[in-house]
Design a protein around this motif. Structure first.
Motif, PDB file in Angstrom:
ATOM      1  N   THR A 166       0.817  -1.216   0.000  1.00  0.00           N
ATOM      2  CA  THR A 166       0.000   0.000   0.000  1.00  0.00           C
ATOM      3  C   THR A 166       0.849   1.264   0.000  1.00  0.00           C
ATOM      4  O   THR A 166       0.348   2.342  -0.333  1.00  0.00           O
ATOM      5  N   GLY A 167       2.120   1.165   0.328  1.00  0.00           N
ATOM      6  CA  GLY A 167       2.998   2.330   0.268  1.00  0.00           C
ATOM      7  C   GLY A 167       3.437   2.710  -1.133  1.00  0.00           C
ATOM      8  O   GLY A 167       4.115   3.726  -1.309  1.00  0.00           O
ATOM      9  N   ARG A 168       3.050   1.937  -2.145  1.00  0.00           N
ATOM     10  CA  ARG A 168       3.341   2.294  -3.533  1.00  0.00           C
ATOM     11  C   ARG A 168       2.616   3.589  -3.903  1.00  0.00           C
ATOM     12  O   ARG A 168       1.547   3.893  -3.378  1.00  0.00           O
ATOM     13  N   LEU A 169       3.201   4.323  -4.842  1.00  0.00           N
ATOM     14  CA  LEU A 169       2.810   5.703  -5.091  1.00  0.00           C
ATOM     15  C   LEU A 169       1.320   5.886  -5.364  1.00  0.00           C
ATOM     16  O   LEU A 169       0.647   6.673  -4.691  1.00  0.00           O
ATOM     17  N   ALA A 170       0.775   5.192  -6.356  1.00  0.00           N
ATOM     18  CA  ALA A 170      -0.629   5.412  -6.722  1.00  0.00           C
ATOM     19  C   ALA A 170      -1.563   5.005  -5.595  1.00  0.00           C
ATOM     20  O   ALA A 170      -2.597   5.666  -5.353  1.00  0.00           O
ATOM     21  N   ARG A 171      -1.236   3.926  -4.914  1.00  0.00           N
ATOM     22  CA  ARG A 171      -2.086   3.480  -3.802  1.00  0.00           C
ATOM     23  C   ARG A 171      -2.035   4.482  -2.668  1.00  0.00           C
ATOM     24  O   ARG A 171      -3.065   4.815  -2.062  1.00  0.00           O
ATOM     25  N   TRP A 172      -0.841   4.955  -2.361  1.00  0.00           N
ATOM     26  CA  TRP A 172      -0.718   5.878  -1.238  1.00  0.00           C
ATOM     27  C   TRP A 172      -1.381   7.224  -1.534  1.00  0.00           C
ATOM     28  O   TRP A 172      -1.910   7.877  -0.640  1.00  0.00           O
ATOM     29  N   GLN A 173      -1.390   7.633  -2.773  1.00  0.00           N
ATOM     30  CA  GLN A 173      -2.123   8.843  -3.129  1.00  0.00           C
ATOM     31  C   GLN A 173      -3.610   8.679  -2.826  1.00  0.00           C
ATOM     32  O   GLN A 173      -4.265   9.619  -2.355  1.00  0.00           O
ATOM     33  N   GLN A 174      -4.146   7.499  -3.089  1.00  0.00           N
ATOM     34  CA  GLN A 174      -5.542   7.217  -2.746  1.00  0.00           C
ATOM     35  C   GLN A 174      -5.762   7.302  -1.240  1.00  0.00           C
ATOM     36  O   GLN A 174      -6.752   7.854  -0.762  1.00  0.00           O
ATOM     37  N   VAL A 175      -4.820   6.740  -0.471  1.00  0.00           N
ATOM     38  CA  VAL A 175      -4.931   6.766   0.985  1.00  0.00           C
ATOM     39  C   VAL A 175      -4.900   8.201   1.491  1.00  0.00           C
ATOM     40  O   VAL A 175      -5.703   8.597   2.358  1.00  0.00           O
ATOM     41  N   GLU A 176      -3.982   8.997   0.963  1.00  0.00           N
ATOM     42  CA  GLU A 176      -3.850  10.374   1.441  1.00  0.00           C
ATOM     43  C   GLU A 176      -5.123  11.169   1.180  1.00  0.00           C
ATOM     44  O   GLU A 176      -5.582  11.936   2.036  1.00  0.00           O
ATOM     45  N   THR A 177      -5.704  10.997   0.018  1.00  0.00           N
ATOM     46  CA  THR A 177      -6.962  11.682  -0.294  1.00  0.00           C
ATOM     47  C   THR A 177      -8.077  11.251   0.651  1.00  0.00           C
ATOM     48  O   THR A 177      -8.852  12.072   1.168  1.00  0.00           O
ATOM     49  N   TRP A 178      -8.159   9.942   0.912  1.00  0.00           N
ATOM     50  CA  TRP A 178      -9.183   9.428   1.826  1.00  0.00           C
ATOM     51  C   TRP A 178      -8.962   9.959   3.236  1.00  0.00           C
ATOM     52  O   TRP A 178      -9.915  10.392   3.914  1.00  0.00           O
ATOM     53  N   LEU A 179      -7.718   9.950   3.678  1.00  0.00           N
ATOM     54  CA  LEU A 179      -7.401  10.420   5.027  1.00  0.00           C
ATOM     55  C   LEU A 179      -7.842  11.867   5.227  1.00  0.00           C
ATOM     56  O   LEU A 179      -8.425  12.213   6.259  1.00  0.00           O
ATOM     57  N   GLU A 180      -7.555  12.690   4.252  1.00  0.00           N
ATOM     58  CA  GLU A 180      -7.914  14.102   4.379  1.00  0.00           C
ATOM     59  C   GLU A 180      -9.423  14.255   4.564  1.00  0.00           C
ATOM     60  O   GLU A 180      -9.885  15.023   5.423  1.00  0.00           O
ATOM     61  N   GLY A 181     -10.202  13.514   3.784  1.00  0.00           N
ATOM     62  CA  GLY A 181     -11.650  13.601   3.910  1.00  0.00           C
ATOM     63  C   GLY A 181     -12.162  13.106   5.249  1.00  0.00           C
ATOM     64  O   GLY A 181     -13.045  13.726   5.867  1.00  0.00           O
ATOM     65  N   VAL A 182     -11.602  12.002   5.737  1.00  0.00           N
ATOM     66  CA  VAL A 182     -12.049  11.442   7.015  1.00  0.00           C
ATOM     67  C   VAL A 182     -11.675  12.362   8.170  1.00  0.00           C
ATOM     68  O   VAL A 182     -12.480  12.603   9.081  1.00  0.00           O
ATOM     69  N   LEU A 183     -10.481  12.890   8.149  1.00  0.00           N
ATOM     70  CA  LEU A 183     -10.052  13.774   9.233  1.00  0.00           C
ATOM     71  C   LEU A 183     -10.871  15.056   9.263  1.00  0.00           C
ATOM     72  O   LEU A 183     -11.092  15.630  10.335  1.00  0.00           O
ATOM     73  N   ASN A 184     -11.344  15.501   8.116  1.00  0.00           N
ATOM     74  CA  ASN A 184     -12.170  16.709   8.076  1.00  0.00           C
ATOM     75  C   ASN A 184     -13.527  16.516   8.737  1.00  0.00           C
ATOM     76  O   ASN A 184     -14.219  17.493   9.037  1.00  0.00           O
ATOM     77  N   ARG A 185     -13.925  15.261   8.978  1.00  0.00           N
ATOM     78  CA  ARG A 185     -15.193  15.039   9.693  1.00  0.00           C
ATOM     79  C   ARG A 185     -15.112  15.545  11.135  1.00  0.00           C
ATOM     80  O   ARG A 185     -16.130  15.895  11.728  1.00  0.00           O
ATOM     81  N   GLY A 186     -13.922  15.485  11.718  1.00  0.00           N
ATOM     82  CA  GLY A 186     -13.712  16.045  13.043  1.00  0.00           C
ATOM     83  C   GLY A 186     -14.135  15.183  14.204  1.00  0.00           C
ATOM     84  O   GLY A 186     -13.972  15.584  15.365  1.00  0.00           O
ATOM     85  N   ASP A 187     -14.675  13.998  13.949  1.00  0.00           N
ATOM     86  CA  ASP A 187     -15.135  13.157  15.059  1.00  0.00           C
ATOM     87  C   ASP A 187     -14.577  11.737  14.956  1.00  0.00           C
ATOM     88  O   ASP A 187     -15.205  10.775  15.386  1.00  0.00           O
ATOM     89  N   VAL A 188     -13.376  11.636  14.377  1.00  0.00           N
ATOM     90  CA  VAL A 188     -12.702  10.343  14.250  1.00  0.00           C
ATOM     91  C   VAL A 188     -11.379  10.433  14.992  1.00  0.00           C
ATOM     92  O   VAL A 188     -10.599  11.372  14.778  1.00  0.00           O
ATOM     93  N   TRP A 189     -11.143   9.463  15.868  1.00  0.00           N
ATOM     94  CA  TRP A 189      -9.919   9.447  16.673  1.00  0.00           C
ATOM     95  C   TRP A 189      -8.903   8.508  16.034  1.00  0.00           C
ATOM     96  O   TRP A 189      -9.085   7.299  16.052  1.00  0.00           O
ATOM     97  N   PHE A 190      -7.843   9.071  15.449  1.00  0.00           N
ATOM     98  CA  PHE A 190      -6.717   8.293  14.972  1.00  0.00           C
ATOM     99  C   PHE A 190      -5.633   8.319  16.041  1.00  0.00           C
ATOM    100  O   PHE A 190      -5.241   9.402  16.504  1.00  0.00           O
ATOM    101  N   ALA A 191      -5.127   7.154  16.414  1.00  0.00           N
ATOM    102  CA  ALA A 191      -4.108   7.080  17.454  1.00  0.00           C
ATOM    103  C   ALA A 191      -3.255   5.848  17.244  1.00  0.00           C
ATOM    104  O   ALA A 191      -3.698   4.876  16.609  1.00  0.00           O
ATOM    105  N   PRO A 192      -2.018   5.854  17.758  1.00  0.00           N
ATOM    106  CA  PRO A 192      -1.240   4.616  17.727  1.00  0.00           C
ATOM    107  C   PRO A 192      -1.915   3.562  18.584  1.00  0.00           C
ATOM    108  O   PRO A 192      -2.665   3.867  19.521  1.00  0.00           O
ATOM    109  N   LEU A 193      -1.636   2.316  18.273  1.00  0.00           N
ATOM    110  CA  LEU A 193      -2.366   1.233  18.928  1.00  0.00           C
ATOM    111  C   LEU A 193      -2.123   1.176  20.432  1.00  0.00           C
ATOM    112  O   LEU A 193      -3.021   0.799  21.189  1.00  0.00           O
ATOM    113  N   HIS A 194      -0.935   1.555  20.876  1.00  0.00           N
ATOM    114  CA  HIS A 194      -0.705   1.499  22.327  1.00  0.00           C
ATOM    115  C   HIS A 194      -1.589   2.499  23.061  1.00  0.00           C
ATOM    116  O   HIS A 194      -2.034   2.239  24.191  1.00  0.00           O
ATOM    117  N   GLU A 195      -1.913   3.633  22.434  1.00  0.00           N
ATOM    118  CA  GLU A 195      -2.813   4.593  23.074  1.00  0.00           C
ATOM    119  C   GLU A 195      -4.247   4.069  23.091  1.00  0.00           C
ATOM    120  O   GLU A 195      -4.974   4.259  24.072  1.00  0.00           O
TER     121      GLU A 195
END
Length: 295
Positions: A236-265
């Protein structure tokens, strides 16, 4: 529907994490021990992860202010210390993932302990890291693995599949938080094309291959649950795939009610919620079985 959603911090509707298993080229060496060192195509494919994909992934995380989790075999820690240092410098977590991506269930208890503790030594000696979390190579966990995790005071495991949301596992020796995985949010079935280890998945376009992950997220978001991606940098770290991830991440984070955290937290939060209310987090008692069921 999820039975009793765990209350996430700051009123978040859903807890989320992207975890990367940095297998690098350990896979060819463990699968083809006699000649893997001279199979340049799979070596190069694996090396893409720590050398090219990890810097790209970390750049995205800096862009969005995310801290996330990585799992690395001890041998990979030894071979790619610069990549490990980059991860830790940015405040991310590196968990235990075996020594050479060996299958724990292929070994007896003494051998399992040797591999497990050799990997622990690699983390501590090379990068000063004391892992708090564990993901088994190929998800293969048995009771010996659980006992080792409890003995070494790990906070959590992330290899098993008994629920949609985090739960606790208890033995006579202690307890662990389980941050469950499943194949629907693992990129191996979608993108792995690796004849040398007998995986020949049909490669699909990035948007098609990642669509299932977004659908899994929406279900967890609606239910107030837990979404965990299990990805590999050289997939998934390949260029085209990761571009898809980055676009998705931006949209999800803009919702403002999703908690992203490292697993230990996330695991620490789950344990704290269980301490406040014993009914808030489901408990599974181990071992499941103590002998073969047919005898």
């Amino acid at each position: 529907m999820i039975r009793t959603p765990i209350k996430w911090p700051n009123g978040a509707r859903c807890a989320c994490a992207i975890s990367f298993d940095i297998d690098a080229d350990s896979l060819i060496h463990i699968s083809r021990p006699k000649d893997g060192h001279d199979r340049l195509y799979p070596i190069s494919m694996g090396k893409y992860g720590p050398t090219v994909a990890i810097p790209r992934i970390l750049e995205t995380y800096r862009k969005f202010g995310l801290k996330q989790s990585f799992f690395a075999p001890g041998w990979v820690v030894e071979q790619y210390p610069d990549a490990m240092e980059m991860i830790l410098k940015d405040g991310h977590e590196i968990g235990h993932h075996g020594y050479l991506h060996e299958d724990p269930t292929d070994h007896g208890p003494a051998e399992q302990r040797a591999w497990f503790e050799r990997a622990m030594d690699s983390h501590k000696r090379v990068i000063g890291n004391n892992p708090r979390g564990y993901r088994a190579p190929v998800y293969n966990v048995n009771q010996t693995v659980i006992d080792l995790l409890i003995e070494h005071e790990f906070l959590y495991d992330s290899s098993l599949m008994a629920d949609d949301i985090p739960y606790q596992m208890k033995t006579d020796q202690g307890s662990l938080v389980e941050l469950p995985v499943h194949w629907g949010t693992d990129d191996w079935p979608t993108f792995a094309h690796y004849a040398e280890i007998d995986y020949m998945m049909p490669i699909v376009g990035p948007s098609h291959g990642l669509q299932g992950f977004w659908e899994e997220f929406e279900a967890q978001y609606t239910a107030g649950g837990f979404w965990l991606a299990i990805w590999h940098p050289f997939l998934t770290g390949r260029l085209a795939r990761w571009q898809q991830v980055e676009t998705w991440l931006e949209g999800v984070l803009n919702r403002g009610d999703v908690w992203f955290a490292p697993l230990h937290e996330i695991a620490a939060h789950v344990r704290a919620e269980a301490a406040k209310d014993s009914t808030a987090v489901r408990l599974e008692e181990l071992p499941y079985y103590t002998r073969p069921v047919l005898f």
